[in-house]
Design a protein around this motif. Structure first.
Motif, PDB file in Angstrom:
ATOM      1  N   HIS A 185       0.850  -1.176   0.000  1.00 44.97           N
ATOM      2  CA  HIS A 185       0.000   0.000   0.000  1.00 44.97           C
ATOM      3  C   HIS A 185       0.897   1.241   0.000  1.00 44.97           C
ATOM      4  O   HIS A 185       1.941   1.266   0.652  1.00 44.97           O
ATOM      5  CB  HIS A 185      -0.909   0.030   1.224  1.00 44.97           C
ATOM      6  N   VAL A 186       0.453   2.266  -0.731  1.00 43.46           N
ATOM      7  CA  VAL A 186       1.184   3.531  -0.808  1.00 43.46           C
ATOM      8  C   VAL A 186       0.248   4.639  -0.355  1.00 43.46           C
ATOM      9  O   VAL A 186      -0.895   4.731  -0.813  1.00 43.46           O
ATOM     10  CB  VAL A 186       1.696   3.818  -2.229  1.00 43.46           C
ATOM     11  N   GLU A 187       0.734   5.497   0.528  1.00 40.83           N
ATOM     12  CA  GLU A 187      -0.077   6.579   1.076  1.00 40.83           C
ATOM     13  C   GLU A 187       0.725   7.859   1.040  1.00 40.83           C
ATOM     14  O   GLU A 187       1.927   7.868   1.328  1.00 40.83           O
ATOM     15  CB  GLU A 187      -0.495   6.257   2.505  1.00 40.83           C
TER      16      GLU A 187
ATOM     17  N   LEU B  31       6.570   9.446   1.126  1.00 36.97           N
ATOM     18  CA  LEU B  31       5.493   8.509   0.814  1.00 36.97           C
ATOM     19  C   LEU B  31       5.585   7.310   1.742  1.00 36.97           C
ATOM     20  O   LEU B  31       6.662   6.734   1.944  1.00 36.97           O
ATOM     21  CB  LEU B  31       5.581   8.054  -0.640  1.00 36.97           C
ATOM     22  N   ARG B  32       4.478   6.900   2.303  1.00 36.08           N
ATOM     23  CA  ARG B  32       4.438   5.784   3.236  1.00 36.08           C
ATOM     24  C   ARG B  32       4.111   4.500   2.493  1.00 36.08           C
ATOM     25  O   ARG B  32       3.082   4.401   1.830  1.00 36.08           O
ATOM     26  CB  ARG B  32       3.386   6.029   4.323  1.00 36.08           C
ATOM     27  N   LEU B  33       4.977   3.544   2.624  1.00 34.26           N
ATOM     28  CA  LEU B  33       4.783   2.231   2.023  1.00 34.26           C
ATOM     29  C   LEU B  33       4.534   1.216   3.115  1.00 34.26           C
ATOM     30  O   LEU B  33       5.246   1.198   4.127  1.00 34.26           O
ATOM     31  CB  LEU B  33       6.012   1.810   1.215  1.00 34.26           C
TER      32      LEU B  33
ATOM     33  N   ILE C 101       6.122   3.187  -8.128  1.00 37.67           N
ATOM     34  CA  ILE C 101       6.832   2.425  -7.101  1.00 37.67           C
ATOM     35  C   ILE C 101       6.460   0.957  -7.269  1.00 37.67           C
ATOM     36  O   ILE C 101       5.285   0.630  -7.437  1.00 37.67           O
ATOM     37  CB  ILE C 101       6.471   2.911  -5.689  1.00 37.67           C
TER      38      ILE C 101
ATOM     39  N   ARG D 157       2.632   0.178  -7.953  1.00 32.13           N
ATOM     40  CA  ARG D 157       1.647   1.203  -7.619  1.00 32.13           C
ATOM     41  C   ARG D 157       2.080   2.531  -8.232  1.00 32.13           C
ATOM     42  O   ARG D 157       3.275   2.823  -8.338  1.00 32.13           O
ATOM     43  CB  ARG D 157       1.502   1.365  -6.102  1.00 32.13           C
TER      44      ARG D 157
ATOM     45  N   HIS E  41       1.383   6.523  -7.573  1.00 31.35           N
ATOM     46  CA  HIS E  41       0.801   7.545  -6.704  1.00 31.35           C
ATOM     47  C   HIS E  41       0.622   8.824  -7.512  1.00 31.35           C
ATOM     48  O   HIS E  41       1.597   9.425  -7.981  1.00 31.35           O
ATOM     49  CB  HIS E  41       1.707   7.800  -5.495  1.00 31.35           C
TER      50      HIS E  41
END
Length: 878
Positions: free
Chosen positions: A109-111, A124-126, A202, A213, A215
């Motif tokens: 998941h990427v946020e 970016l949070r992975l 990413i 993913r 983003h």
């Protein structure tokens, strides 16, 4: 739907990140944070899945059909049911549900924020998830792209906020994943473009598979964004060639000699030109039309939903009346209109009234405005998709008629001595002593128009009562005609009397005609004060049209002129005067699909639709528009408008946003079109920000204080103070406070609503939050300075945040009454990527990429020492 265990763990990790010092000085309730963060539904249900498992098939032919369904990225157990209808066997359903699991061996998941400013650095949070009983090694790759770069942290965590070492190309990072565990990785990225939309690619590859993913990120100009509009009506009905010259106010260079300030921020300028046939503008650039699309604002009250309902319905009517309506588009729009209608009915009471906010009282003006738009939306051709029950009209009309006095005028409810829209409290100036008296003329005419349009729907006794009330209101307005001096009162009264076929409609029309004003090339409009045209700069004997600026009573003038246009169309059809009115309305546009505010835009759209229906220029329109930009050699483009592209929007961005823009229009045949130029630039100095009109309406102050932990700003407390400074009217109308937030900071809408209900401000009625902004809705603002504060938290790690942001206060129904200030955020501007823990390279952050301590095995040590001893002996013998 079942609980998402992996999602809960994901947000748990995100919450632990918010405290960079990793201290446990306060007992945070992690469960409450996980549940309340962003949306409660997002945690418990797959709100973005969009019924992915629902499919329909026609089994009459063959009895088999195969579907490909996109399942959501969650680890869940699903149960599929199936049922069918048959004329032979009736209704049947399967006996045992079919179990299915969407758990994948490896997930990522990427946020991160969806928008940022130029020069900011994002972390970016992975979240890497291993769902298998064996360990994995994941190779995380930030793929090469000219749109972004990787942010390097030097040895011992040394990095600068604005001078960090950036590197392009692909970047790999190896992550160890134990069985059935997850790992959090912060990947620092810096956009390398000045502005625009980019995609950060990413990927993560393990022995169990590969996940990729993208983003999506929108890069905005640094500083406070300012939009400028220039709209021109191209009339080729009686000539074959039109030349128009547009002036772009942006200079070629932002540098000012011997000054420490700049005209604008480097790289923040952009521009585009749009072309559409007719005079409505683009029809449905997005479905449905939203206030954020046409006005660039966010709404939440009942009046905002009514406006969204109005613009969608009248755009459909425009397409229908000009023979451009396609049923597939109409069906899609009407399905969304049902949702907007449901949102409007949220604050409807069965006794027959509407209120604007949950905590507000019923309003006569709002109720009459709502059912008038409902009447426009009730049309027999689409009743099977969108239908409004007649009882709603009957109940509302009955409640409205109860507020008519013996004189025949309608009075607002006692809770609205200060109306939401001051145009609805008619103004009369006493010439003897210059005192201002307020009458119910405009409100009575407003209600009379609604009664006349709705009376055709209601039945029984209420229809009789409505007819009697209509006669009394007409008599009241006719008695007031001789003393009317306000152009807005005259315009709305004339339209009401013309619509109702009043006895004095001819006298009202003469009075309306006498109050008209002209500007420029004979353009006609109605307003309390003169509205200047766009500034014309003469260079080399060529008139260059400057962008439109807000003027005093802009929205009132648009609304009054729209009523006047409908009067002329009802009496004369398309003649010289309506054409000049339409040309003036075109010049005051502040957007491609709207004008100044909400009510004036809805009425102008109605009036222009009536004009387009009578003009009938679609079939004869054939126009070629050639555009040249002197600042860009070789820039020459041609667009074509005919009956096949009449309502389609044609956009053309231009690269160098400075100098003059030369439009050469050559037409084959005849017709009319609307051309608009939009330029955007950013400022970090209040000298060049958007200024209100000549009169100052509001006073606004903003200050910030930061809660600092380990030299980082985790919380930001924003203090806002507002005040109305005019004496007439004594208070403002309904107002909106729009506050920009630093990138990565956010405020839950539930928390904002709790602040509203707590009584933190006496006239604050509602709040709305979107990414990057908060909106605060006030019933009115008094002359006493009142303050309130709210706290925003950092959700995403962002370094080198933009130095300035803007805060704007404006009236809901009169956007020209505004004030805008800039807020300096130096404490956020100097933060580097490690101070916000936005990189796995930072040694003092909770998610630092470190290796666990290695505890050697004694047995292995003995074997290694023995092998070394044997090797040394062999070497000695040799």
């Amino acid at each position: 739907s079942t609980l998402h265990a992996d999602s809960l763990e994901y947000f748990t990790l995100s919450w632990l990140f918010s405290d960079e010092t990793d201290c446990i000085g306060e007992d945070y309730d992690q469960y409450e944070y996980r549940i309340m963060r962003i949306s409660r539904s997002d945690e418990l249900y797959d709100t973005g899945g969009d019924d992915w498992g629902w499919q329909e098939m026609n089994a009459e032919y063959g009895g088999e059909e195969y579907f490909t369904m996109n399942m959501p990225e969650v680890s869940d157990d699903w149960y599929f049911m199936g049922f069918c209808f048959s004329k032979y066997i009736g209704f049947t359903i399967i006996d045992i549900p079919i179990a299915f699991s969407s758990t994948r061996p490896f997930m990522m998941h990427v946020e991160g924020p969806s928008a940022c400013r130029r020069g900011e650095q994002l972390g970016l949070r992975l979240l890497l998830v291993n769902n298998e009983p064996y360990e994995m090694l994941a190779v995380v790759t930030l793929h090469d792209s000219p749109d972004y770069k990787f942010v390097h942290v030097e040895e011992n965590g040394i990095v600068s906020s604005f001078g960090a070492r950036l590197r392009g190309g692909s970047h790999q990072h190896l992550v160890y994943l134990p069985p059935f565990e997850q790992q959090h990785v912060d990947l620092p990225v810096a956009p390398a473009v000045e502005q625009g939309d980019i995609g950060i690619v990413i990927s993560a590859m393990t022995q169990a598979g590969k996940v990729e993913r993208i983003h999506r990120l929108t890069v905005l100009g640094e500083g406070a964004l300012v939009n400028k509009h220039t709209a021109v009506y191209l009339d080729l009905k009686n000539r074959a060639l039109v030349l128009q010259y547009f002036d772009i106010y942006v200079e070629e260079s932002p540098l000012v000699p011997y000054q420490n300030w700049r005209r604008y921020v480097f790289g923040s300028t952009s521009g585009e030109i749009t072309l559409t046939g007719d005079i409505i503008g683009p029809a449905f650039p997005s479905v449905p039309l939203k206030t954020s699309t046409v006005l660039g604002r966010e709404v939440k009250g009942t009046d905002g939903r009514i406006f969204e309902l109005a613009i969608n319905i009248w755009t459909l009517h425009y397409l229908r009346l000009t023979n451009q309506l396609q049923w597939n588009l109409a069906k899609q729009v009407l399905e969304d209109v049902n949702v907007i209608f449901a949102q409007t009915m949220k604050r409807y009471d069965k006794r027959g009234w509407f209120r604007n906010w949950d905590s507000s009282k019923p309003s006569i003006w709002l109720t009459a405005w709502a059912i008038r738009i409902f009447k426009h939306a009730s049309f027999q051709d689409w009743e099977n998709i969108f239908y409004i029950e007649p009882d709603i009209f009957s109940n509302c009309l009955k409640w409205i008629l109860a507020h008519q006095n013996d004189l025949g005028s309608f009075e607002e409810t006692p809770w609205y001595n200060n109306p939401l829209d001051w145009k609805m409290k008619g103004k009369k100036v006493n010439g003897a002593n210059d005192t201002v008296q307020y009458q119910n003329v405009s409100l009575t005419a407003h209600v009379l128009i609604t009664v006349q349009e709705v009376i055709q729907i209601v039945q029984g006794a209420i229809r009789t009562e409505a007819a009697k009330a209509s006669v009394k209101a007409i008599r009241f307005l006719e008695r007031q005609l001789h003393s009317m001096t306000d152009p807005f009162d005259i315009a709305i009264t004339t339209y009401a009397l013309t619509l109702c076929d009043g006895i004095d409609k001819e006298y009202a029309f003469k009075l309306l005609n006498s109050k008209s004003k002209q500007v420029g090339d004979g353009l006609i409009y109605w307003s309390r004060v003169p509205i200047p045209q766009n500034l014309i700069r003469m260079e080399n004997h060529r008139p260059f049209i400057s962008p439109r600026d807000y003027q005093t009573d802009d929205s009132l003038a648009v609304e009054a002129t729209s009523y006047a246009l409908m009067v002329y169309l009802m009496r004369e059809g398309v003649t010289y005067v309506p054409e000049k009115i339409v040309q003036w309305l075109t010049t005051v546009r502040m957007g491609s699909s709207a004008f100044i505010s909400t009510t004036d835009s809805a009425l102008a759209l109605q009036a222009l639709t009536e004009y387009a229906f009578r003009a009938r220029l679609k079939d004869i329109t054939d126009m070629t528009v050639t555009m040249e930009l002197p600042s860009t050699p070789g820039f020459r483009h041609t667009l074509h408008v005919d009956n096949t592209t009449f309502s389609e929007i044609q956009k053309l961005p231009f690269p160098n946003v400075w100098s003059h823009f030369l439009n050469i229009i050559r037409a084959k045949g005849s017709g009319q079109a609307l051309i608009r130029i939009k330029t955007i630039s950013s400022y970090n100095n209040e000298l060049f920000s958007v200024l209100p009109c000549s009169i100052k309406f509001d006073d606004l102050a903003c200050s910030e204080c930061f809660h600092i932990f380990a030299s980082t700003c985790v919380l930001s407390v924003i203090l806002l103070c507002i005040r109305w400074i005019l004496q007439d009217p004594p208070v403002s109308g309904s107002s909106v406070l729009e506050v920009e937030l630093p990138t990565g900071y956010n405020l839950l809408e539930s928390e904002a609503e709790q602040l509203v209900t707590s009584g933190i401000h006496p006239t604050l009625r509602d709040a709305r939050t979107v990414e990057g902004k908060t909106f605060w809705y006030f019933e009115y603002i008094t002359q006493e300075q009142t303050c309130f504060n709210h706290t925003v938290k950092r959700w995403f790690p962002v370094a080198n945040i933009s130095l300035v942001r803007q805060v704007m206060l404006y009236e809901t129904y009169a956007k020209e009454n505004f004030i805008m200030i800039l807020v300096n955020s130096t404490p956020l501007y100097i933060l580097n990527i490690c101070e916000v823990c936005g990189s796995y390279q930072c040694p003092y952050c909770p998610y630092y990429n470190k290796t666990d301590s290695f505890i050697p095995n004694i047995f292995l040590i003995v074997i290694v020492m023995a092998m070394l001893h044997i090797t040394s002996r062999n070497l000695h013998i040799t």
